[in-house]
Design an enzyme around this catalytic site. Structure first.
Site, mmCIF file in Angstrom:
data_model
loop_
_atom_site.group_PDB
_atom_site.id
_atom_site.type_symbol
_atom_site.label_atom_id
_atom_site.label_comp_id
_atom_site.label_asym_id
_atom_site.label_seq_id
_atom_site.Cartn_x
_atom_site.Cartn_y
_atom_site.Cartn_z
ATOM 1 N N ARG A 40 0.821 -1.212 0.000
ATOM 2 C CA ARG A 40 0.000 0.000 0.000
ATOM 3 C C ARG A 40 0.853 1.260 0.000
ATOM 4 O O ARG A 40 0.474 2.272 -0.612
ATOM 5 C CB ARG A 40 -0.957 -0.034 1.196
ATOM 6 C CG ARG A 40 -2.085 -1.057 1.026
ATOM 7 C CD ARG A 40 -2.730 -1.415 2.356
ATOM 8 N NE ARG A 40 -3.917 -2.265 2.221
ATOM 9 C CZ ARG A 40 -3.880 -3.587 2.041
ATOM 10 N NH1 ARG A 40 -2.704 -4.205 1.962
ATOM 11 N NH2 ARG A 40 -4.994 -4.284 1.931
ATOM 12 N N GLY A 108 -1.439 -12.166 -4.751
ATOM 13 C CA GLY A 108 -2.868 -11.905 -4.889
ATOM 14 C C GLY A 108 -3.231 -10.516 -4.403
ATOM 15 O O GLY A 108 -4.110 -9.854 -4.972
ATOM 16 N N ARG A 136 -5.999 -18.457 -9.100
ATOM 17 C CA ARG A 136 -6.789 -17.856 -8.019
ATOM 18 C C ARG A 136 -7.878 -16.938 -8.574
ATOM 19 O O ARG A 136 -7.678 -16.253 -9.567
ATOM 20 C CB ARG A 136 -5.875 -17.079 -7.061
ATOM 21 C CG ARG A 136 -4.903 -17.992 -6.351
ATOM 22 C CD ARG A 136 -3.904 -17.228 -5.521
ATOM 23 N NE ARG A 136 -4.541 -16.525 -4.406
ATOM 24 C CZ ARG A 136 -3.892 -15.693 -3.602
ATOM 25 N NH1 ARG A 136 -2.614 -15.464 -3.796
ATOM 26 N NH2 ARG A 136 -4.528 -15.109 -2.609
ATOM 27 N N ASP A 333 -4.201 -15.329 7.589
ATOM 28 C CA ASP A 333 -2.967 -15.924 7.062
ATOM 29 C C ASP A 333 -2.266 -16.813 8.078
ATOM 30 O O ASP A 333 -1.294 -17.489 7.738
ATOM 31 C CB ASP A 333 -1.999 -14.821 6.612
ATOM 32 C CG ASP A 333 -2.454 -14.157 5.327
ATOM 33 O OD1 ASP A 333 -3.094 -14.836 4.503
ATOM 34 O OD2 ASP A 333 -2.179 -12.959 5.154
ATOM 35 N N LYS A 360 -6.922 -19.162 -0.942
ATOM 36 C CA LYS A 360 -5.630 -18.501 -0.776
ATOM 37 C C LYS A 360 -4.660 -19.027 -1.841
ATOM 38 O O LYS A 360 -5.071 -19.580 -2.854
ATOM 39 C CB LYS A 360 -5.113 -18.742 0.650
ATOM 40 C CG LYS A 360 -5.858 -17.895 1.690
ATOM 41 C CD LYS A 360 -5.493 -16.430 1.527
ATOM 42 C CE LYS A 360 -6.116 -15.540 2.565
ATOM 43 N NZ LYS A 360 -5.707 -14.131 2.367
ATOM 44 N N ARG A 408 3.362 -19.949 3.093
ATOM 45 C CA ARG A 408 2.963 -20.124 4.493
ATOM 46 C C ARG A 408 2.858 -21.612 4.867
ATOM 47 O O ARG A 408 3.156 -21.988 6.000
ATOM 48 C CB ARG A 408 1.663 -19.377 4.784
ATOM 49 C CG ARG A 408 1.822 -17.886 4.595
ATOM 50 C CD ARG A 408 0.719 -17.079 5.211
ATOM 51 N NE ARG A 408 0.737 -15.730 4.676
ATOM 52 C CZ ARG A 408 1.565 -14.765 5.085
ATOM 53 N NH1 ARG A 408 2.449 -15.012 6.036
ATOM 54 N NH2 ARG A 408 1.513 -13.563 4.539
#
Length: 455
Positions: A40, A108, A136, A333, A360, A408
């Site tokens: 961001r 993503g 995705r 997450d 995810k 992850r």
């Protein structure tokens, strides 16, 4: 491509093995900058007037893709030093048409937010990504953004590659999210920046609010009202965003891995410095404390509008808990690493409302169950709930885990290997660098041994 057959002989993969270190994790470490805030900061810097200085930026592949995309959309993006970047923006509505396809790699977040950015500009762009990202769904952002006047053409289900035609006169949106998602909310708000009037987003549960915080930080008018478990966010369109410095805190999602490892490995007492403590991101820490984890926060402070502190985790026994569904957006997450912690706990752990995990980087719910099963831990899925019943002893381990190109899942399996009776192998560790560059080296430094190494 399958990695399950003889992965150690496949030059395209990087199998890793984690085993019990001879001692606990100790000392003070700092994990990489927060990925959500890093994305961001680059995007808002590109939309602001002036030069935005960013320190602590995560330099993983996902964020570097966003930096490249902002350059392609006309912003000047310079790396001044490690984690130190400067963005000269073009102002709201000032992005230019990219000359080539925007490749978002594995991210993503970047892909969905950039859909919102482009939707409000009269430009054409094509987004693509790696094999994982191309599988995705993007329809969840395409549908609300289409109401602003943007047009999308993609593969079945709105999958990448995706062609986007933005609009010169975007309409303000009034959208109720069917499922809490910070990515979808942020895409709608980013499109709303270019629209005349007020864009309104209603979310059923409060999701991470870094976009709202950063909009205010750069000078936009944002109103937020609680509504039951959720919130209503209103953004006044066509603000002049003004460059503002951003210091990126350490990523709580990344901090989760060394902190949980310290809880599981005997003899550990490890401090992770400068971790972001935004209350909409700390569901894992709340849950671990409910499980009896020895987690202590010190040196709490505010940096760039975000709360930050140092977290120390000390080894000790854990107990099973019931994790409410409304907590999911604040730890979406972290469920794979929470499942690893639950595998070492005594009693029943039930994690409720994990529907979002199915979309995810992989079907993270199925991948988490497979990760556990490969290492002697039975877990059951009832609807959207994940349930473990454990006896407090370390899992057997010894498994070979298929990561499905999900960083992850890979890191969670390696943390399990640090505490399990037998070493744990993952088929591929390359994708860890997309979100946590230098993960293995950092963990090995904390253990004082090569606990994570090539398989």
């Amino acid at each position: 491509m399958s990695h399950s057959a003889a992965p150690q002989h496949d030059a395209a993969t990087q199998p890793l093995r984690a085993s019990r270190p001879g001692s606990g994790l100790t000392g003070r470490i700092r994990v990489a900058g927060d990925k959500s805030i890093s994305h961001r900061a680059l995007m808002f810097g590109a939309l602001a007037v002036g030069r935005t200085e960013i320190t602590g930026l995560l330099e993983g592949e996902d964020v570097l893709r966003t930096a490249a995309a902002m350059r392609a959309l006309g912003a000047t993006v310079d790396r001044l030093g490690e984690g130190h970047w400067q963005v000269a923006g073009r102002g709201v509505g000032g992005l230019v048409e990219p000359a080539d396809v925007l490749d978002m790699g594995n991210s993503g977040t970047a892909a969905r937010l950039i859909c919102g950015l482009i939707a409000g500009h009269p430009i054409f762009a094509v987004l693509t990504g790696d094999a994982s990202l191309r599988s995705r769904p993007m329809k969840r952002v395409m549908d609300p953004l289409a109401a602003s006047g943007a047009r999308f053409t993609g593969r079945a289900g709105g999958r990448l590659p995706l062609a986007i035609e933005g609009t010169a006169e975007p309409l303000p949106l009034d959208y109720r999210l069917p499922v809490a998602s910070a990515q979808v909310k942020s895409a709608v708000l980013l499109a709303g920046l270019c629209a005349r009037g007020t864009t309104r987003v209603e979310e059923p549960e409060a999701s991470r609010d870094h976009t709202e915080n950063m909009l205010r930080h750069f000078g936009a008018t944002v109103r937020v009202e609680a509504q039951g478990h959720g919130r209503v966010i209103e953004l006044e369109g066509q603000p002049e965003l003004v460059a503002a410095p951003v210091h990126v805190p350490a990523d709580p999602s990344s901090a989760a891995f060394p902190l949980v490892a310290a809880l599981l490995v005997p003899g550990s007492s490890l401090t992770v410095e400068g971790v972001g403590l935004n209350p909409l991101r700390t569901g894992l820490f709340t849950t671990l404390r409910e499980m009896g984890a020895n987690l202590v926060v010190t040196n709490e402070r505010l940096e760039g509008g975000e709360p930050v502190g140092d977290i120390t985790a000390t080894h000790g026994p854990l107990r099973g808990v019931d994790v409410p569904a409304e907590r999911a957006p604040s730890m979406i997450d972290e469920y794979p690493i929470l499942a690893v912690a639950a595998a070492f706990a005594s009693g029943t752990t039930r994690m409720r409302g994990l529907k979002e995990l199915r979309v995810k980087e992989s079907d993270r719910l199925a991948a988490t169950v497979a990760l556990l099963a490969a290492n002697g831990v039975a877990a059951e899925v009832e609807g959207d709930d994940l349930i473990l019943q454990r006896n407090g002893r370390p899992p057997a381990g010894g498994g070979h885990v298929t990561t499905h190109m999900d960083h992850r899942i890979a890191m969670s399996a390696l943390v399990l290997g640090l505490g399990a009776e037998q070493a744990v192998t993952v088929d591929d560790g390359r994708f860890i660098d997309t979100s946590f560059p230098g993960f293995a080296a950092l963990m090995n430094g904390a253990t004082g041994a090569e606990a994570i190494r090539p398989a």
